[in-house]
Design an enzyme around this catalytic site. Structure first.
Site, PDB file in Angstrom:
ATOM      1  N   TYR A  50     -66.125 -10.850 -21.867  1.00 44.13           N
ATOM      2  CA  TYR A  50     -65.609  -9.819 -20.981  1.00 44.13           C
ATOM      3  C   TYR A  50     -66.238  -9.605 -19.418  1.00 44.13           C
ATOM      4  CZ  TYR A  50     -64.088  -7.757 -25.568  1.00 44.13           C
ATOM      5  OH  TYR A  50     -63.648  -7.445 -26.666  1.00 44.13           O
ATOM      6  N   LYS A  90     -70.612 -17.147 -34.504  1.00 41.74           N
ATOM      7  CA  LYS A  90     -69.468 -18.119 -34.864  1.00 41.74           C
ATOM      8  C   LYS A  90     -70.433 -19.405 -34.354  1.00 41.74           C
ATOM      9  CE  LYS A  90     -65.749 -19.914 -36.043  1.00 41.74           C
ATOM     10  NZ  LYS A  90     -65.222 -19.872 -37.596  1.00 41.74           N
ATOM     11  N   ASP A 108     -65.738 -14.738 -39.096  1.00 42.09           N
ATOM     12  CA  ASP A 108     -64.520 -14.596 -39.897  1.00 42.09           C
ATOM     13  C   ASP A 108     -65.040 -14.386 -41.269  1.00 42.09           C
ATOM     14  OD1 ASP A 108     -65.736 -17.035 -39.879  1.00 42.09           O
ATOM     15  OD2 ASP A 108     -64.247 -18.527 -40.036  1.00 42.09           O
ATOM     16  N   ASP A 135     -66.632  -5.930 -30.924  1.00 42.87           N
ATOM     17  CA  ASP A 135     -65.238  -5.059 -30.490  1.00 42.87           C
ATOM     18  C   ASP A 135     -64.512  -4.977 -31.478  1.00 42.87           C
ATOM     19  OD1 ASP A 135     -63.392  -3.620 -29.104  1.00 42.87           O
ATOM     20  OD2 ASP A 135     -62.883  -5.096 -27.711  1.00 42.87           O
ATOM     21  N   ASP A 171     -63.950  -1.964 -34.910  1.00 38.47           N
ATOM     22  CA  ASP A 171     -62.690  -1.102 -35.069  1.00 38.47           C
ATOM     23  C   ASP A 171     -62.320  -1.746 -36.450  1.00 38.47           C
ATOM     24  OD1 ASP A 171     -62.482  -0.555 -32.363  1.00 38.47           O
ATOM     25  OD2 ASP A 171     -60.987  -2.082 -31.582  1.00 38.47           O
TER      26      ASP A 171
END
Length: 361
Positions: free
Chosen positions: A145, A194, A226, A250, A254
């Site tokens: 970001y 990751k 994942d 993020d 959600d």
């Protein structure tokens, strides 16, 4: 007696009406526990643009600086009006700008599912028979970001490039904070990355493991993002505290927000390294239902409870609010978004639900 000054930024849409209910709850707590909360109201979002032609005017920033914490509502307008100057990039220019102005690098979202409203969740009822209570920490000022973003052409083809970065201090700051919170909960934490692919995640895992060694009383584990996304759906009860990077946080937060069946249930907080914090519901401004006394005030009320606990160290008072909300739900009181059609439900408005919370306090 505790005395605290609170900057109140109600914002747009349902923000002002659910904020009014949260303040009613805070005033009830102040009266019961002999505290004094002083509120200074300021404008943000479209409401600020109307007066200042600025979504986050300096006057609002100054008010925030002069208070002990920020209680934020929501900002933004109707989708079909996003082309207007009042609403164009409203969130980026207000709440995101506010996070940047105060270097809020740590975001906390709390997801709670009560067994009484488990039928609203998309998950199977047997996964929620004991309810859920999960906290997720998301780093806010690093990752892709805040890196370089390029959209161009290369060798005659469209080409896109994004970069992200972390240093060890950024990672340690949020991981350490998450461990401190884990001590007050179930003493269990999962760090998500990751690390099998990304250099940022390899650093993240190294630092997280170093911090874990400082807290042997906490059950610690690493999990690839994942797998975590799958486990949240398959067996959410295994999680207590999750800590992760900006991008993964993020997405996963959600995902968690959907599990409760309503965004109106999820409070959040953003912290700086100095301890200064902003508290806000995770949902949006919902302009289509604004002013109709049907908005769910729970996330705003629980955000206020988080403020009492995390910024003011008033844990008994925060628990009183949390327990009062739970008691209202157990008694069958629901705003429209929580209605499932089950026997015994009492569908009430924004103010009426808050009345029940106040009675329970």
């Amino acid at each position: 007696m505790a005395k605290h000054n609170i900057a109140v930024l109600a914002g747009d849409g349902i923000g002002p009406e659910v904020m009014a209910e949260a303040i009613r709850v805070l005033d009830t707590v102040a009266n019961k526990f002999n505290h004094q909360f002083t509120y200074t109201h300021a404008l943000a979002g479209g409401a600020a643009y109307d007066e200042y032609q600025d979504h986050l005017p300096q006057a609002t920033i100054d008010i925030c600086k002069n208070n002990d914490a920020i209680l934020f509502g929501s900002v933004g307008g109707p989708v079909h009006l996003q082309h207007e100057a009042k609403w164009a990039n409203c969130e980026a220019k207000s709440i995101l700008a506010l996070r940047k102005a105060f270097n809020f690098n740590i975001n906390l979202r709390k997801m709670t599912i009560f067994p009484e409203i488990a039928s609203l969740s998309p998950l199977k009822p047997e996964l929620l028979k004991n309810g859920l209570d999960i906290v997720i920490f998301r780093e806010l000022l690093g990752d892709v970001y805040f890196g370089e973003h390029t959209l161009s052409e290369k060798d005659g083809k469209r080409y896109a490039f994004d970069s992200g970065a972390y240093d060890e201090d950024q990672v340690k700051s949020i991981v350490q904070y998450a461990f401190n919170v884990a001590k007050t909960r179930g003493k269990k934490i999962v760090s998500v990355d990751k690390a099998n692919v990304m250099a940022m995640s390899k650093l993240w895992r190294q630092v997280a493991n170093e911090v874990a060694k400082e807290h042997p009383e906490i059950e610690y584990s690493d999990m690839l993002v994942d797998n975590c996304a799958m486990q949240i759906i398959k067996n959410p009860a295994q999680f207590d505290v999750i800590v992760t990077s900006n991008l993964f946080g993020d997405i996963l937060s959600d995902e968690l927000s959907v599990l409760s069946g309503s965004l109106g249930m999820m409070p959040s907080a953003s912290f700086s390294n100095s301890g200064f914090a902003l508290y806000e519901p995770a949902g949006g401004s919902a302009p289509d239902i604004a002013g109709k006394n049907i908005a769910n005030p729970i996330a705003q009320i629980l955000s206020a409870a988080m403020m009492l606990a995390y910024s003011f160290n008033l844990h008994q008072e925060a628990s009183a609010i949390n327990n009062a909300v739970k008691a209202a739900i157990v008694a069958g009181y629901r705003t429209g978004d929580l209605a499932s059609g089950q026997a015994g439900e009492k569908i009430v408005g924004t103010k009426e639900f808050t009345d029940q919370v106040i009675c329970n306090i």
